[in-house]
Design a protein around this motif. Sequence first.
Motif, mmCIF file in Angstrom:
data_model
loop_
_atom_site.group_PDB
_atom_site.id
_atom_site.type_symbol
_atom_site.label_atom_id
_atom_site.label_comp_id
_atom_site.label_asym_id
_atom_site.label_seq_id
_atom_site.Cartn_x
_atom_site.Cartn_y
_atom_site.Cartn_z
ATOM 1 N N UNK A 88 0.833 -1.205 0.000
ATOM 2 C CA UNK A 88 0.000 0.000 0.000
ATOM 3 C C UNK A 88 0.865 1.251 0.000
ATOM 4 N N UNK A 89 1.881 1.274 0.861
ATOM 5 C CA UNK A 89 2.762 2.446 0.953
ATOM 6 C C UNK A 89 3.460 2.753 -0.353
ATOM 7 N N UNK A 90 4.008 1.726 -0.982
ATOM 8 C CA UNK A 90 4.711 1.911 -2.260
ATOM 9 C C UNK A 90 3.746 2.391 -3.338
ATOM 10 N N UNK A 91 2.567 1.768 -3.397
ATOM 11 C CA UNK A 91 1.576 2.150 -4.407
ATOM 12 C C UNK A 91 1.104 3.585 -4.224
ATOM 13 N N UNK A 92 0.876 3.971 -2.961
ATOM 14 C CA UNK A 92 0.461 5.345 -2.694
ATOM 15 C C UNK A 92 1.530 6.336 -3.145
ATOM 16 N N UNK A 93 2.780 6.043 -2.840
ATOM 17 C CA UNK A 93 3.884 6.941 -3.181
ATOM 18 C C UNK A 93 4.042 7.076 -4.697
ATOM 19 N N UNK A 94 4.113 5.954 -5.393
ATOM 20 C CA UNK A 94 4.293 5.984 -6.847
ATOM 21 C C UNK A 94 3.099 6.644 -7.530
ATOM 22 N N UNK A 95 1.897 6.274 -7.090
ATOM 23 C CA UNK A 95 0.698 6.882 -7.670
ATOM 24 C C UNK A 95 0.639 8.378 -7.428
ATOM 25 N N UNK A 96 1.144 8.822 -6.276
ATOM 26 C CA UNK A 96 1.164 10.242 -5.965
ATOM 27 C C UNK A 96 2.038 11.028 -6.925
ATOM 28 N N UNK A 97 3.193 10.463 -7.245
ATOM 29 C CA UNK A 97 4.097 11.120 -8.199
ATOM 30 C C UNK A 97 3.413 11.276 -9.555
ATOM 31 N N UNK A 98 2.706 10.225 -9.976
ATOM 32 C CA UNK A 98 2.008 10.272 -11.261
ATOM 33 C C UNK A 98 0.934 11.358 -11.254
ATOM 34 N N UNK A 99 0.190 11.459 -10.154
ATOM 35 C CA UNK A 99 -0.889 12.453 -10.087
ATOM 36 C C UNK A 99 -0.383 13.889 -10.136
ATOM 37 N N UNK A 100 0.864 14.108 -9.749
ATOM 38 C CA UNK A 100 1.421 15.460 -9.816
ATOM 39 C C UNK A 100 1.516 15.968 -11.254
ATOM 40 N N UNK A 101 1.609 15.048 -12.202
ATOM 41 C CA UNK A 101 1.849 15.441 -13.599
ATOM 42 C C UNK A 101 0.674 15.150 -14.531
ATOM 43 N N UNK A 102 -0.354 14.475 -14.029
ATOM 44 C CA UNK A 102 -1.478 14.066 -14.878
ATOM 45 C C UNK A 102 -2.135 15.245 -15.578
ATOM 46 N N UNK A 103 -2.342 16.337 -14.855
ATOM 47 C CA UNK A 103 -3.032 17.487 -15.448
ATOM 48 C C UNK A 103 -2.241 18.101 -16.602
ATOM 49 N N UNK A 104 -0.913 17.998 -16.556
ATOM 50 C CA UNK A 104 -0.087 18.520 -17.645
ATOM 51 C C UNK A 104 -0.027 17.537 -18.814
ATOM 52 N N UNK A 105 0.013 16.243 -18.489
ATOM 53 C CA UNK A 105 0.097 15.236 -19.544
ATOM 54 C C UNK A 105 -1.157 15.194 -20.410
ATOM 55 N N UNK A 106 -2.315 15.311 -19.768
ATOM 56 C CA UNK A 106 -3.581 15.128 -20.492
ATOM 57 C C UNK A 106 -4.433 16.396 -20.358
ATOM 58 N N UNK A 107 -3.960 17.467 -20.973
ATOM 59 C CA UNK A 107 -4.624 18.767 -20.820
ATOM 60 C C UNK A 107 -5.381 19.220 -22.063
ATOM 61 N N UNK A 108 -5.590 18.307 -23.022
ATOM 62 C CA UNK A 108 -6.311 18.679 -24.236
ATOM 63 C C UNK A 108 -7.410 17.660 -24.532
ATOM 64 N N UNK A 109 -8.425 17.597 -23.669
ATOM 65 C CA UNK A 109 -9.504 16.623 -23.874
ATOM 66 C C UNK A 109 -10.362 16.971 -25.084
ATOM 67 N N UNK A 110 -10.870 15.939 -25.728
ATOM 68 C CA UNK A 110 -11.767 16.135 -26.871
ATOM 69 C C UNK A 110 -13.140 15.504 -26.624
ATOM 70 N N UNK A 111 -13.263 14.735 -25.538
ATOM 71 C CA UNK A 111 -14.532 14.074 -25.209
ATOM 72 C C UNK A 111 -15.116 14.722 -23.953
ATOM 73 N N UNK A 112 -16.231 15.430 -24.134
ATOM 74 C CA UNK A 112 -16.827 16.167 -23.030
ATOM 75 C C UNK A 112 -18.208 15.639 -22.650
ATOM 76 N N UNK A 113 -18.633 14.558 -23.295
ATOM 77 C CA UNK A 113 -19.907 13.929 -22.971
ATOM 78 C C UNK A 113 -19.712 12.415 -22.945
ATOM 79 N N UNK A 114 -20.373 11.745 -22.005
ATOM 80 C CA UNK A 114 -20.249 10.286 -21.892
ATOM 81 C C UNK A 114 -20.715 9.578 -23.148
#
Length: 264
Positions: A103-129
Amino acid sequence: MNYFEAVILAIIEGLTEFLPVSSTGHMIIASSFMGIATEPFVKLFTIAIQLGAILSVLVLYFKRFFKSVNFYLKLIVAFIPAAVFGLLLSKKIDELLESPLAVGISLFVGGIILLFVDKWFNKPTIHEEENVSYLTALKIGFFQCIAMIPGVSRSGATIVGGMSQKLSRKVAAEFSFFLAVPTMFAATAKKLYDFYKEGHTITSEQTNLLIIGNVVAFIVALLAIKSFIGYLNKNGFRIFGWYRIIVGLAIIILLLTGHKLQII
Protein backbone atom coordinates in the motif's frame (compact mmCIF):
# COMPACT_ATOMS: atom_id res chain seq x y z
CA MET A 1 -14.25 -6.40 14.81
CA ASN A 2 -16.55 -4.28 16.94
CA TYR A 3 -19.13 -1.65 15.96
CA PHE A 4 -16.79 1.29 16.52
CA GLU A 5 -14.15 -0.24 14.21
CA ALA A 6 -16.85 -0.97 11.62
CA VAL A 7 -18.05 2.65 11.62
CA ILE A 8 -14.50 4.01 11.34
CA LEU A 9 -13.73 1.77 8.36
CA ALA A 10 -17.05 2.70 6.74
CA ILE A 11 -16.35 6.43 7.11
CA ILE A 12 -12.92 5.92 5.54
CA GLU A 13 -14.54 3.97 2.70
CA GLY A 14 -17.17 6.62 2.03
CA LEU A 15 -14.62 9.43 2.03
CA THR A 16 -12.01 7.72 -0.14
CA GLU A 17 -13.89 5.41 -2.56
CA PHE A 18 -14.22 8.10 -5.22
CA LEU A 19 -11.01 9.98 -4.49
CA PRO A 20 -7.78 8.93 -6.26
CA VAL A 21 -6.18 7.92 -2.95
CA SER A 22 -7.22 4.23 -2.65
CA SER A 23 -10.06 3.37 -0.31
CA THR A 24 -8.84 -0.22 0.04
CA GLY A 25 -5.34 0.96 0.88
CA HIS A 26 -6.65 3.29 3.59
CA MET A 27 -8.83 0.55 5.07
CA ILE A 28 -5.89 -1.88 5.12
CA ILE A 29 -3.79 0.64 7.03
CA ALA A 30 -6.65 1.51 9.40
CA SER A 31 -7.46 -2.14 10.09
CA SER A 32 -3.74 -2.82 10.62
CA PHE A 33 -3.61 -0.09 13.27
CA MET A 34 -6.66 -1.67 14.89
CA GLY A 35 -5.02 -5.10 14.83
CA ILE A 36 -7.78 -6.76 12.80
CA ALA A 37 -6.39 -6.68 9.24
CA THR A 38 -5.83 -10.44 8.93
CA GLU A 39 -9.26 -11.53 10.15
CA PRO A 40 -11.24 -13.25 7.32
CA PHE A 41 -14.41 -11.29 8.10
CA VAL A 42 -12.54 -7.98 8.02
CA LYS A 43 -11.27 -8.77 4.52
CA LEU A 44 -14.86 -9.47 3.48
CA PHE A 45 -16.10 -6.33 5.25
CA THR A 46 -13.66 -4.00 3.49
CA ILE A 47 -14.89 -5.24 0.11
CA ALA A 48 -18.59 -5.56 0.93
CA ILE A 49 -19.06 -2.05 2.36
CA GLN A 50 -17.86 -0.62 -0.93
CA LEU A 51 -21.32 -1.58 -2.18
CA GLY A 52 -22.82 1.04 0.13
CA ALA A 53 -20.57 3.71 -1.32
CA ILE A 54 -21.30 2.55 -4.86
CA LEU A 55 -25.06 2.75 -4.29
CA SER A 56 -24.61 6.49 -3.82
CA VAL A 57 -23.72 6.64 -7.51
CA LEU A 58 -27.08 5.07 -8.39
CA VAL A 59 -28.87 7.69 -6.30
CA LEU A 60 -26.95 10.73 -7.54
CA TYR A 61 -26.90 9.65 -11.21
CA PHE A 62 -30.25 7.84 -11.25
CA LYS A 63 -31.40 9.19 -14.61
CA ARG A 64 -28.14 8.28 -16.34
CA PHE A 65 -28.75 4.60 -15.64
CA PHE A 66 -31.97 4.71 -17.64
CA LYS A 67 -30.66 6.70 -20.56
CA SER A 68 -29.74 4.08 -23.18
CA VAL A 69 -28.72 0.47 -23.76
CA ASN A 70 -25.35 1.68 -25.10
CA PHE A 71 -24.57 3.06 -21.64
CA TYR A 72 -24.80 -0.44 -20.14
CA LEU A 73 -22.92 -2.05 -23.01
CA LYS A 74 -20.00 0.33 -22.51
CA LEU A 75 -19.89 -0.50 -18.80
CA ILE A 76 -19.92 -4.23 -19.58
CA VAL A 77 -17.07 -3.83 -22.06
CA ALA A 78 -15.06 -1.78 -19.56
CA PHE A 79 -15.78 -4.32 -16.80
CA ILE A 80 -14.56 -7.40 -18.74
CA PRO A 81 -10.77 -6.94 -18.16
CA ALA A 82 -11.22 -6.65 -14.37
CA ALA A 83 -13.52 -9.68 -14.33
CA VAL A 84 -10.96 -11.82 -16.17
CA PHE A 85 -7.88 -10.69 -14.25
CA GLY A 86 -9.77 -10.70 -10.96
CA LEU A 87 -10.59 -14.39 -11.34
CA LEU A 88 -7.08 -15.29 -12.48
CA LEU A 89 -5.26 -13.35 -9.75
CA SER A 90 -7.67 -13.59 -6.81
CA LYS A 91 -5.24 -15.46 -4.52
CA LYS A 92 -2.39 -13.03 -5.19
CA ILE A 93 -4.73 -10.09 -4.59
CA ASP A 94 -5.74 -11.56 -1.22
CA GLU A 95 -2.08 -11.81 -0.24
CA LEU A 96 -1.46 -8.18 -1.14
CA LEU A 97 -4.51 -7.13 0.90
CA GLU A 98 -2.48 -8.01 4.01
CA SER A 99 0.55 -5.93 2.98
CA PRO A 100 0.85 -2.35 4.31
CA LEU A 101 4.19 -2.11 2.45
CA ALA A 102 2.48 -2.74 -0.89
CA VAL A 103 0.00 0.00 0.00
CA GLY A 104 2.76 2.45 0.95
CA ILE A 105 4.71 1.91 -2.26
CA SER A 106 1.58 2.15 -4.41
CA LEU A 107 0.46 5.35 -2.69
CA PHE A 108 3.88 6.94 -3.18
CA VAL A 109 4.29 5.98 -6.85
CA GLY A 110 0.70 6.88 -7.67
CA GLY A 111 1.16 10.24 -5.97
CA ILE A 112 4.10 11.12 -8.20
CA ILE A 113 2.01 10.27 -11.26
CA LEU A 114 -0.89 12.45 -10.09
CA LEU A 115 1.42 15.46 -9.82
CA PHE A 116 1.85 15.44 -13.60
CA VAL A 117 -1.48 14.07 -14.88
CA ASP A 118 -3.03 17.49 -15.45
CA LYS A 119 -0.09 18.52 -17.65
CA TRP A 120 0.10 15.24 -19.54
CA PHE A 121 -3.58 15.13 -20.49
CA ASN A 122 -4.62 18.77 -20.82
CA LYS A 123 -6.31 18.68 -24.24
CA PRO A 124 -9.50 16.62 -23.87
CA THR A 125 -11.77 16.13 -26.87
CA ILE A 126 -14.53 14.07 -25.21
CA HIS A 127 -16.83 16.17 -23.03
CA GLU A 128 -19.91 13.93 -22.97
CA GLU A 129 -20.25 10.29 -21.89
CA GLU A 130 -22.22 9.53 -25.06
CA ASN A 131 -19.05 10.14 -27.10
CA VAL A 132 -17.05 7.44 -25.30
CA SER A 133 -16.50 4.60 -27.78
CA TYR A 134 -16.51 0.89 -26.96
CA LEU A 135 -12.77 0.70 -27.64
CA THR A 136 -12.14 3.61 -25.28
CA ALA A 137 -14.30 1.92 -22.63
CA LEU A 138 -12.24 -1.27 -23.01
CA LYS A 139 -8.97 0.64 -22.61
CA ILE A 140 -10.28 2.28 -19.44
CA GLY A 141 -11.20 -1.20 -18.24
CA PHE A 142 -7.58 -2.32 -18.56
CA PHE A 143 -6.50 0.67 -16.47
CA GLN A 144 -8.92 -0.49 -13.80
CA CYS A 145 -6.99 -3.78 -13.56
CA ILE A 146 -3.97 -1.88 -12.22
CA ALA A 147 -6.07 -1.03 -9.17
CA MET A 148 -6.05 -4.68 -8.10
CA ILE A 149 -2.79 -3.73 -6.41
CA PRO A 150 -3.83 -2.28 -3.01
CA GLY A 151 -2.99 1.39 -2.76
CA VAL A 152 -3.27 2.13 -6.48
CA SER A 153 -6.88 3.40 -6.29
CA ARG A 154 -9.58 2.09 -8.62
CA SER A 155 -11.03 5.55 -9.19
CA GLY A 156 -7.58 7.06 -9.69
CA ALA A 157 -6.54 4.44 -12.24
CA THR A 158 -9.76 4.68 -14.24
CA ILE A 159 -9.90 8.49 -14.16
CA VAL A 160 -6.29 8.73 -15.37
CA GLY A 161 -7.07 6.03 -17.92
CA GLY A 162 -10.03 8.05 -19.16
CA MET A 163 -8.01 11.25 -19.37
CA SER A 164 -5.33 9.41 -21.34
CA GLN A 165 -8.06 8.62 -23.87
CA LYS A 166 -8.97 12.32 -24.26
CA LEU A 167 -11.88 12.38 -21.79
CA SER A 168 -12.32 15.58 -19.81
CA ARG A 169 -11.68 15.35 -16.06
CA LYS A 170 -15.42 15.49 -15.33
CA VAL A 171 -16.39 12.81 -17.86
CA ALA A 172 -13.47 10.59 -16.82
CA ALA A 173 -14.48 10.87 -13.16
CA GLU A 174 -18.14 10.15 -13.84
CA PHE A 175 -17.35 7.17 -16.08
CA SER A 176 -15.15 5.87 -13.27
CA PHE A 177 -18.09 6.17 -10.87
CA PHE A 178 -20.41 4.33 -13.25
CA LEU A 179 -17.88 1.56 -13.85
CA ALA A 180 -17.58 1.05 -10.09
CA VAL A 181 -21.16 -0.27 -9.95
CA PRO A 182 -20.72 -3.59 -11.83
CA THR A 183 -17.15 -3.93 -10.61
CA MET A 184 -17.97 -3.72 -6.90
CA PHE A 185 -21.09 -5.86 -7.19
CA ALA A 186 -18.95 -8.58 -8.80
CA ALA A 187 -16.10 -8.14 -6.30
CA THR A 188 -18.50 -8.44 -3.36
CA ALA A 189 -20.19 -11.53 -4.81
CA LYS A 190 -16.80 -13.17 -5.42
CA LYS A 191 -15.60 -12.32 -1.91
CA LEU A 192 -18.77 -13.75 -0.35
CA TYR A 193 -18.39 -16.93 -2.39
CA ASP A 194 -14.75 -17.34 -1.31
CA PHE A 195 -15.66 -16.59 2.32
CA TYR A 196 -18.20 -19.42 2.41
CA LYS A 197 -16.04 -21.73 0.30
CA GLU A 198 -13.28 -21.45 2.91
CA GLY A 199 -15.72 -22.74 5.54
CA HIS A 200 -16.60 -19.45 7.21
CA THR A 201 -20.10 -18.34 8.10
CA ILE A 202 -21.55 -14.92 8.83
CA THR A 203 -23.01 -14.54 12.30
CA SER A 204 -25.99 -12.33 13.15
CA GLU A 205 -23.64 -9.77 14.72
CA GLN A 206 -21.45 -9.74 11.60
CA THR A 207 -24.58 -9.21 9.50
CA ASN A 208 -25.37 -6.16 11.63
CA LEU A 209 -21.81 -4.91 11.14
CA LEU A 210 -22.20 -5.24 7.37
CA ILE A 211 -25.52 -3.38 7.41
CA ILE A 212 -24.15 -0.54 9.54
CA GLY A 213 -20.97 -0.36 7.46
CA ASN A 214 -22.87 -0.10 4.19
CA VAL A 215 -25.29 2.53 5.51
CA VAL A 216 -22.48 4.72 6.87
CA ALA A 217 -20.40 4.32 3.69
CA PHE A 218 -23.45 5.23 1.58
CA ILE A 219 -24.19 8.44 3.51
CA VAL A 220 -20.58 9.62 3.60
CA ALA A 221 -20.06 8.82 -0.10
CA LEU A 222 -23.14 10.85 -1.06
CA LEU A 223 -21.49 13.90 0.45
CA ALA A 224 -18.06 13.11 -0.95
CA ILE A 225 -18.92 12.59 -4.63
CA LYS A 226 -20.30 16.04 -5.41
CA SER A 227 -17.54 17.74 -3.48
CA PHE A 228 -14.90 15.78 -5.37
CA ILE A 229 -16.33 16.55 -8.82
CA GLY A 230 -16.48 20.26 -8.04
CA TYR A 231 -12.95 20.35 -6.62
CA LEU A 232 -11.51 18.27 -9.47
CA ASN A 233 -12.94 20.57 -12.14
CA LYS A 234 -11.40 23.64 -10.52
CA ASN A 235 -8.11 22.37 -9.11
CA GLY A 236 -7.05 19.07 -10.67
CA PHE A 237 -5.08 16.27 -9.04
CA ARG A 238 -2.01 17.88 -7.45
CA ILE A 239 -3.30 17.98 -3.89
CA PHE A 240 -4.17 14.28 -4.09
CA GLY A 241 -0.72 13.56 -5.48
CA TRP A 242 1.01 15.29 -2.56
CA TYR A 243 -1.31 13.60 -0.08
CA ARG A 244 -0.46 10.16 -1.49
CA ILE A 245 3.27 10.90 -1.45
CA ILE A 246 3.22 12.04 2.18
CA VAL A 247 1.09 9.12 3.40
CA GLY A 248 3.00 6.58 1.32
CA LEU A 249 6.36 7.82 2.60
CA ALA A 250 5.11 7.77 6.20
CA ILE A 251 3.97 4.15 5.84
CA ILE A 252 7.23 3.04 4.21
CA ILE A 253 9.36 4.79 6.86
CA LEU A 254 7.34 3.28 9.71
CA LEU A 255 7.69 -0.20 8.26
CA LEU A 256 11.41 0.17 7.53
CA THR A 257 12.02 1.33 11.11
CA GLY A 258 10.44 -1.80 12.54
CA HIS A 259 6.87 -0.70 13.18
CA LYS A 260 4.24 -3.34 12.41
CA LEU A 261 1.38 -0.90 11.82
CA GLN A 262 -0.65 -3.08 14.11
CA ILE A 263 -2.05 -2.37 17.54
CA ILE A 264 -2.72 -5.53 19.54
